[in-house]
Design a protein around this motif. Structure first.
Motif, PDB file in Angstrom:
ATOM      1  N   ASN A   1       0.827  -1.202   0.000  1.00 50.86           N
ATOM      2  CA  ASN A   1       0.000   0.000   0.000  1.00 50.86           C
ATOM      3  C   ASN A   1       0.865   1.257   0.000  1.00 50.86           C
ATOM      4  O   ASN A   1       1.915   1.306   0.641  1.00 50.86           O
ATOM      5  CB  ASN A   1      -0.907   0.029   1.227  1.00 50.86           C
ATOM      6  CG  ASN A   1      -1.992  -1.023   1.172  1.00 50.86           C
ATOM      7  OD1 ASN A   1      -2.205  -1.658   0.144  1.00 50.86           O
ATOM      8  ND2 ASN A   1      -2.679  -1.226   2.281  1.00 50.86           N
TER       9      ASN A   1
ATOM     10  N   LEU B   1       1.201   5.071   1.170  1.00 52.71           N
ATOM     11  CA  LEU B   1       0.679   5.976   2.187  1.00 52.71           C
ATOM     12  C   LEU B   1       0.988   7.412   1.770  1.00 52.71           C
ATOM     13  O   LEU B   1       2.146   7.766   1.565  1.00 52.71           O
ATOM     14  CB  LEU B   1       1.320   5.693   3.545  1.00 52.71           C
ATOM     15  CG  LEU B   1       0.930   6.626   4.703  1.00 52.71           C
ATOM     16  CD1 LEU B   1      -0.556   6.510   5.023  1.00 52.71           C
ATOM     17  CD2 LEU B   1       1.766   6.323   5.943  1.00 52.71           C
TER      18      LEU B   1
ATOM     19  N   ILE C   1      -3.502   5.170   0.427  1.00 56.03           N
ATOM     20  CA  ILE C   1      -4.186   5.550   1.660  1.00 56.03           C
ATOM     21  C   ILE C   1      -3.785   6.973   2.026  1.00 56.03           C
ATOM     22  O   ILE C   1      -2.594   7.265   2.218  1.00 56.03           O
ATOM     23  CB  ILE C   1      -3.826   4.579   2.806  1.00 56.03           C
ATOM     24  CG1 ILE C   1      -4.242   3.162   2.430  1.00 56.03           C
ATOM     25  CG2 ILE C   1      -4.485   5.020   4.113  1.00 56.03           C
ATOM     26  CD1 ILE C   1      -3.690   2.094   3.352  1.00 56.03           C
TER      27      ILE C   1
ATOM     28  N   GLU D   1      -3.709   9.807   4.728  1.00 57.29           N
ATOM     29  CA  GLU D   1      -3.778   9.857   6.196  1.00 57.29           C
ATOM     30  C   GLU D   1      -3.369  11.237   6.707  1.00 57.29           C
ATOM     31  O   GLU D   1      -2.328  11.759   6.321  1.00 57.29           O
ATOM     32  CB  GLU D   1      -2.846   8.805   6.797  1.00 57.29           C
ATOM     33  CG  GLU D   1      -2.852   8.757   8.314  1.00 57.29           C
ATOM     34  CD  GLU D   1      -1.943   7.670   8.860  1.00 57.29           C
ATOM     35  OE1 GLU D   1      -1.030   7.993   9.670  1.00 57.29           O
ATOM     36  OE2 GLU D   1      -2.103   6.503   8.450  1.00 57.29           O
TER      37      GLU D   1
END
Length: 338
Positions: free
Chosen positions: A45, A47, A78, A80
């Motif tokens: 993934n 980030l 993702i 964040e």
């Protein structure tokens, strides 16, 4: 004890060739590893760290890019939020991350051009702790007032502020934020004086402006356009050198008697220092392709922003010039962190 026997010239030549061949092999091996690494990226993934609270321009742009990047590389991205200390907490965390291309940070004018002058013990060095990848967007600031403020133009706001010292409060997403610095630049140029009210992010600042608890704000247009269109805020000017397509009737500060004034926000992607050039180049290509789609330019334009992509070297030079420009303003204005 006897000395080592002399080495013949032939043997020295063989030994030298062996060393050179070995070094070349190591170099080839390292290059192959870098190429494979870039070819197999991403292997987990991705980030994308936003160093501010959700809801501001940084968050909006990060989610827009994240969606496009995820579709392009067929891998989860993702987004964040890691707010704190004017964005320094989130940016510092990425500086310490593994340099493998799977941790990115949404950098912007505040975290990379202002914070170095604002925080004497910054947890990262904008020029040494990161590899710039690409700029992604420029966002023009929009100067707005609550409808209760009688000023209908920038000059009327300047006159009102001078005639009513201490009466106007302006909001920002925090000390040293892009909105704070833009307003300081505006006051420095116009001689206007207002009281700064910093918030923990742009979203709560906008909420209090809507509620009339503060009267003025000079921040990214994407956060304000809908409220201006709805009549809950009044737009007086924008910070770019040209008008916004999203608000064509709102003049620039430059055309209102302050030629050359420009105080827009810029955004871009960076990765930890040590990330290999093949990965940086792959990321750059993917980001520029994602932001180059016509629908992205149209989407940003409607919200008061514009696509701005660069090479890694161009982005590095831009950061260096902006550090000098805004660092000087921070020092002259005596801005200090909380």
């Amino acid at each position: 004890m006897q000395d080592n026997p002399p080495v013949s010239s032939a043997r020295r030549a063989i030994t030298r060739r062996q060393i050179l061949m070995g070094a070349a092999a190591l170099g080839l091996s390292a290059g192959s590893s870098a190429r494979v690494s870039a070819q197999t990226w991403p292997s987990q993934n991705i980030l994308l760290v936003v160093p501010f609270t959700p809801g501001g321009s940084t968050d909006i742009l990060a989610r827009l890019l994240g969606q496009r990047l995820e579709a392009a590389v067929k891998n989860p991205v993702i987004v964040e939020s890691r707010p704190g200390a004017g964005g320094s907490v989130g940016v510092g965390s990425v500086a310490r991350a593994t340099p493998d291309g799977h941790t990115l940070v949404m950098g912007h004018i505040g975290t990379f051009a202002v914070n170095p002058a604002l925080y004497p013990k910054l947890a990262y060095d904008p020029m040494k702790s990161f590899e710039p990848v690409s700029g992604i967007a420029n966002v023009h600031n929009m100067l707005v007032v609550h409808p209760d403020v009688p000023a209908k133009s920038l000059q009327e706001l300047i006159d009102y502020a001078k005639q009513n010292p201490g009466k106007l409060n302006y909001a920002s997403g925090g000390i040293g934020s892009a909105a704070h610095i833009a307003t300081v630049a505006l006051c420095d140029r116009t001689g206007m004086s207002m009281t700064h009210v910093p918030y923990r992010g742009t979203a709560p600042a906008v909420t209090d402006l809507l509620g009339g608890r503060v009267q003025v704000m000079f921040t990214g247009a994407p956060n304000l356009v809908q409220h201006v269109e709805g009549g809950t805020m009044r737009a007086l000017a924008v910070s770019g050198l040209s008008r916004l397509e999203a608000a064509p009737t709102v003049p620039t500060v430059a055309e209102l008697g302050f030629p050359g004034f420009e105080a827009s926000q810029w955004y871009g992607i960076l990765v930890p220092a040590g990330t290999t050039k093949p990965i940086v180049d792959r990321l750059n290509a993917e980001i520029r392709a994602a932001m180059g789609a016509p629908e992205i330019a149209e989407r940003l334009s409607l919200e008061g922003a514009e696509v701005w992509t660069t090479t890694p070297d161009e982005f590095r030079r831009h950061i260096a010039s902006e550090m000098a420009r805004w660092g000087d303003l921070v020092k002259r204005a005596g801005i200090k962190p909380e």
